[in-house]
Design an enzyme around this catalytic site. Structure first.
Site, mmCIF file in Angstrom:
data_model
loop_
_atom_site.group_PDB
_atom_site.id
_atom_site.type_symbol
_atom_site.label_atom_id
_atom_site.label_comp_id
_atom_site.label_asym_id
_atom_site.label_seq_id
_atom_site.Cartn_x
_atom_site.Cartn_y
_atom_site.Cartn_z
ATOM 1 N N HIS A 139 0.837 -1.219 0.000
ATOM 2 C CA HIS A 139 0.000 0.000 0.000
ATOM 3 C C HIS A 139 0.865 1.260 0.000
ATOM 4 O O HIS A 139 0.447 2.304 0.506
ATOM 5 C CB HIS A 139 -0.952 0.041 1.202
ATOM 6 C CG HIS A 139 -1.722 -1.229 1.408
ATOM 7 N ND1 HIS A 139 -2.987 -1.425 0.900
ATOM 8 C CD2 HIS A 139 -1.376 -2.385 2.036
ATOM 9 C CE1 HIS A 139 -3.405 -2.644 1.234
ATOM 10 N NE2 HIS A 139 -2.437 -3.253 1.913
ATOM 11 N N SER A 266 15.726 20.207 -15.668
ATOM 12 C CA SER A 266 14.564 20.983 -16.074
ATOM 13 C C SER A 266 15.063 22.234 -16.782
ATOM 14 O O SER A 266 16.118 22.771 -16.452
ATOM 15 C CB SER A 266 13.761 21.363 -14.833
ATOM 16 O OG SER A 266 13.025 22.536 -15.078
ATOM 17 N N LYS A 272 16.741 20.349 -10.630
ATOM 18 C CA LYS A 272 16.042 19.112 -10.984
ATOM 19 C C LYS A 272 16.942 18.085 -11.688
ATOM 20 O O LYS A 272 17.791 18.426 -12.483
ATOM 21 C CB LYS A 272 14.853 19.422 -11.919
ATOM 22 C CG LYS A 272 13.727 20.160 -11.231
ATOM 23 C CD LYS A 272 12.962 19.321 -10.217
ATOM 24 C CE LYS A 272 12.028 18.332 -10.857
ATOM 25 N NZ LYS A 272 10.891 18.933 -11.545
ATOM 26 N N GLU A 279 10.590 7.137 -16.689
ATOM 27 C CA GLU A 279 9.256 7.648 -17.009
ATOM 28 C C GLU A 279 8.867 7.256 -18.429
ATOM 29 O O GLU A 279 7.713 6.915 -18.708
ATOM 30 C CB GLU A 279 9.231 9.166 -16.848
ATOM 31 C CG GLU A 279 9.353 9.610 -15.401
ATOM 32 C CD GLU A 279 9.520 11.116 -15.292
ATOM 33 O OE1 GLU A 279 8.547 11.784 -14.932
ATOM 34 O OE2 GLU A 279 10.609 11.630 -15.593
#
Ligand code: ARG
Length: 431
Positions: A139, A266, A272, A279
């Protein structure tokens, strides 16, 4: 209609298999007397030249010749008049079915090698960080301590099953449809076993494997679906792995440091370091699953046998091969230079709550039934929360009030090394 109906823009990818199939067919025609030695030699020479042109990317593909088969046959005709005899006893229906079976054998072997590369990268990381503790999650809540080794080996298990699935697709593809013609074979004295053997469609004893029904042979697209399904399953596994890596790479977890080459900055935020590689793997999985759906829906309403709809069967399998092949390579390369942050992993795994179950087991060994032990430890967890203490920092007084069995060495349960040492059965994360 010419633009709408052409497939050569994508099926030219089958050229090598188509030429191989044609050569096998021609040599069978020679052996049964349907081609003379000279005719066969000129066809053989022409096919070898075409193979070179295709390989060097100099073959002049023509959209108006519709597909890969017509393009190559016309080009052979320009080299020898004997090309007019090549299509004897053959239809594009059994021809394309043969091309695709040859293609699937190669495609599956390529992906199996890719899977092995990804498994090896994970294995070497698993070895390097075999005993490094991290929390295992259910979970997405910290559940119990595991090790980096145990966690990575879990992903290796699923990829192992994918490897097996692709072996099965190869096995199913290994049957020769040539001789089925359009649907009903041929009146000519074809030797189906011979051409099957020539093209490598044989069992472990070298016996020919040929399709038993000509209608099924040209209508069947099971292998396409099996391939796309195996690719979807494998992509799904990579996607779940990717999600773990994305979480672990976040500042919130901080367990893993991904190599710069597989992350991007980024354009706006200088701090970043985004896990784009994983991804994209997660994103491409949608595409690979879509390819499976695409095939299922295309085939669903088709009457036997060949229908032109089936020309649309190739782009989805080519795409699944390409996307999955690249994803596997990226997983392997990225993990080959990834590193774990030992301190952060250990800190996260040292949360004593992760060993609450071990405390219940401790009570079980003292004779308390598990349901009661579970309840008692639950009370201790609440108590610790109330007092703003960690479990092992509760006083002996407080805990012995909850259970008389919690005396003496109960705090040893919270030693991570002990926790792992007690988990040495198969399937467990012990050292
Ligand atoms: N390009 C065609 C395909 O892949 C080859 C088979 C054509 N057969 C036919 N009867 N038109 O579907």
């Amino acid at each position: 209609m010419q633009v709408f109906g052409e497939s050569v823009s994508f099926d030219k990818r089958l050229a090598g298999y188509d030429l191989q199939g044609s050569l096998g067919h021609a040599s069978m025609l020679k052996s049964v007397g349907l081609l003379t030695e000279e005719e066969f030699s000129s066809i053989e020479k022409g096919i070898h030249e075409l193979m070179e042109e295709v390989k060097s990317d100099s073959f002049p593909w023509k959209l108006d010749l519709e597909d890969v088969h017509m393009n190559l046959e016309q080009a052979l005709k320009a080299k020898t008049d004997a090309a007019d005899k090549l299509h004897t006893g053959r239809s594009r229906n059994d021809q394309v079915a043969t091309d695709m079976r040859l293609f699937f054998k190669d495609a599956c072997n390529h992906l199996k090698t890719g899977i092995e590369g990804a498994m090896l990268a994970m294995l070497s990381l698993a070895r390097e960080y075999a005993t490094l503790p991290i929390p295992g999650y259910t979970h997405l809540q910290r559940a119990q301590p595991v090790t980096v080794g145990h966690h990575l080996l879990a992903h290796i298990e699923s990829l192992g099953r994918d490897h097996e699935r692709f072996s099965r697709v190869i096995e199913h593809a290994n049957v020769c449809p040539l001789g089925s013609g359009a649907i009903a074979g041929s009146t000519l004295p074809l030797d189906r076993e011979l051409v099957a053997k020539t093209l490598g469609f044989v069992d472990e004893n070298g016996e020919a494997r040929i399709t038993p029904n000509g209608m099924d042979a040209v209508a069947d697209r099971d292998i396409f679906v099996e391939f796309a399904a195996a690719a979807s399953m494998c992509a799904l596994h990579l996607s779940r792995l990717a999600e773990d890596m994305i979480l672990w790479n976040s500042s919130e977890f901080g367990f893993i440091i991904l190599p710069d080459a597989f992350t991007t900055g980024s354009s706006l935020m200088p701090q970043k370091k985004n896990p784009d590689s994983f991804e994209l793997i997660r994103g491409k999985t949608g595409r690979v699953i879509g390819n499976l759906t695409n095939l299922l829906v295309t085939i669903k309403g088709l009457p036997l046998t060949y229908n032109r709809d089936l020309q649309e069967d190739k782009p989805p399998v080519f795409d699944s091969l390409d996307q999955l092949g690249q994803s596997l390579a990226v997983v392997a390369e990225c993990l080959n230079s990834a590193e774990f942050d030992r301190e952060k992993c250990l800190a996260a795994a040292s949360d004593p709550l992760l060993l609450a179950t071990d405390l219940a087991d401790y009570l079980v060994e003292a004779g308390v039934p598990f349901r009661q032990a579970h309840h008692l430890v639950g009370r201790l967890v609440s108590l610790a929360e109330e007092k703003n203490l960690s479990l092992p920092n509760l006083s002996d007084e407080d805990v012995s009030e909850v259970s008389e069995h919690l005396t003496g060495d109960w705090r040893e349960v919270f030693n991570l090394e002990r926790a792992f040492a007690k988990r040495e059965k198969p399937g467990m994360p012990g050292p």
